[in-house]
Design a protein around this motif. Structure first.
Motif, PDB file in Angstrom:
ATOM      1  N   HIS A  42      39.039   2.402  52.348  1.00  0.00           N
ATOM      2  CA  HIS A  42      39.396   1.076  52.890  1.00  0.00           C
ATOM      3  C   HIS A  42      39.605   1.145  54.413  1.00  0.00           C
ATOM      4  O   HIS A  42      39.236   2.129  55.049  1.00  0.00           O
ATOM      5  N   GLU A  82      47.652   1.044  51.109  1.00  0.00           N
ATOM      6  CA  GLU A  82      46.814   2.194  50.765  1.00  0.00           C
ATOM      7  C   GLU A  82      45.957   2.647  51.944  1.00  0.00           C
ATOM      8  O   GLU A  82      45.793   3.848  52.164  1.00  0.00           O
ATOM      9  N   HIS A 112      42.021   8.177  48.323  1.00  0.00           N
ATOM     10  CA  HIS A 112      42.527   6.875  47.899  1.00  0.00           C
ATOM     11  C   HIS A 112      43.863   7.062  47.203  1.00  0.00           C
ATOM     12  O   HIS A 112      44.258   8.178  46.866  1.00  0.00           O
ATOM     13  N   ALA A 113      44.530   5.936  46.957  1.00  0.00           N
ATOM     14  CA  ALA A 113      45.649   5.912  46.015  1.00  0.00           C
ATOM     15  C   ALA A 113      45.466   4.671  45.159  1.00  0.00           C
ATOM     16  O   ALA A 113      44.974   3.642  45.630  1.00  0.00           O
TER      17      ALA A 113
END
Ligand SMILES: [Zn+2]
Length: 296
Positions: A89, A126, A181-182
């Motif tokens: 992102h 995130e 990522h999370a």
């Protein structure tokens, strides 16, 4: 956030910290499954390569204690390795719906260019977590001589799209690529998982096997090096095979995704939000990558 935060002495300290268990493992020649290094002081028997160890010849002539500006590239055990770290992102995505929602190649199908990502209950996004953790991993790998390429330059802009993120790894001829990522899972669900590419005809055949090896190194080191368990709400023992992710389908180099924890779970979030925990996590991730790369 300064990308060049790693000074010479800090880099060397970082190297010693995260690589010692790895080198111990390699030195005793045991397989990862047969247990970690002996309990005896691992530093005693394991020579650290490079300028840390004055007894080794053939290294650079950098004087210990001299401020060399952290110029360790070209030296260290990973000196001939290229790693692409992809912080998932981006901070500007939420304000750029039309750019982010356009469809791009993602394998046999098209998918949205990117998404906004998750956030914790307290609002830690995130994209910022991914960015901060990626910088820490980069710092560690560079301290061991690796060439590390991030797929984005900051945490304020938009994208790049998922296919472009893969393309960056492909063009670099990366030895390994990792998307960080999370997850934004159910509040009751804990844990991390690693996503590996499944077989997608005409796309992933060449990367399935090496990516799984990378995923297994990452799962092991991350589980041992952090306090986060395997995800209990999806995946199987911390591994999930997927054929729908453009970032994997469009990659021609070994690549996995780490879902570092569940941002919607309060216990996981407390760890993800903790800068000291992130240092630990970065050690584990860098160690996993180094393990994979040195075994190649
Ligand atoms: Zn994500």
């Amino acid at each position: 956030m300064p990308v060049s935060a790693a000074s010479g002495p800090r880099s060397r300290a970082t190297r010693a910290l995260y690589l010692i268990p790895l080198l111990a493992l390699l030195a005793v020649g045991c397989s990862p499954a047969s247990g970690a290094a002996p309990d005896a002081d691992p530093t005693a028997a394991i020579p650290l390569p490079g300028p840390d160890d004055g007894s080794t010849g053939g290294g650079s002539q950098e004087t210990p204690g001299q401020e060399g500006g952290g110029e360790l590239v070209g030296d260290g055990p990973l000196h001939d390795k290229i790693v692409v770290i992809d912080p998932g992102h981006n901070g500007g995505n939420a304000e750029a719906a039309s750019q982010i929602n356009r469809l791009v190649p993602a394998g046999p199908q098209q998918k949205a260019c990117d998404t906004v990502g998750a956030e914790t209950g307290t609002g830690y996004p995130e994209h910022l977590f991914n960015w901060e953790l990626s910088l820490l991993v980069k710092e560690r790998l560079e301290a061991d001589g690796a060439t590390v390429i991030l797929t984005r330059e900051d945490n304020e802009s938009v994208g790049p799209c998922i296919n472009e993120r893969a393309e960056i790894g492909n063009e670099a001829g990366a030895d390994a690529a990792l998307s960080i990522h999370a997850d934004g899972g159910p509040e009751s669900g804990r844990g991390f998982h690693v996503i590996v590419p499944g077989e997608v005809e005409g796309f992933t055949e060449d990367i399935v096997e090496p990516s799984r090896e990378l995923a297994e190194d990452l799962r092991r080191e991350y589980r041992e090096g952090t306090d986060i368990p395997y995800a209990d709400y999806l995946a199987q023992d911390g591994l999930d095979e997927r054929t729908d992710l453009g970032g994997l389908n469009m990659s021609t180099v070994p690549k996995v995704f780490l879902e570092a924890g569940n941002m919607r779970n309060a216990e996981d979030a407390a760890l993800l939000e903790d800068p000291r925990w992130r240092e630990q996590a970065a050690n584990a991730i860098a160690r996993a990558l180094a393990f994979y790369l040195m075994r190649e």
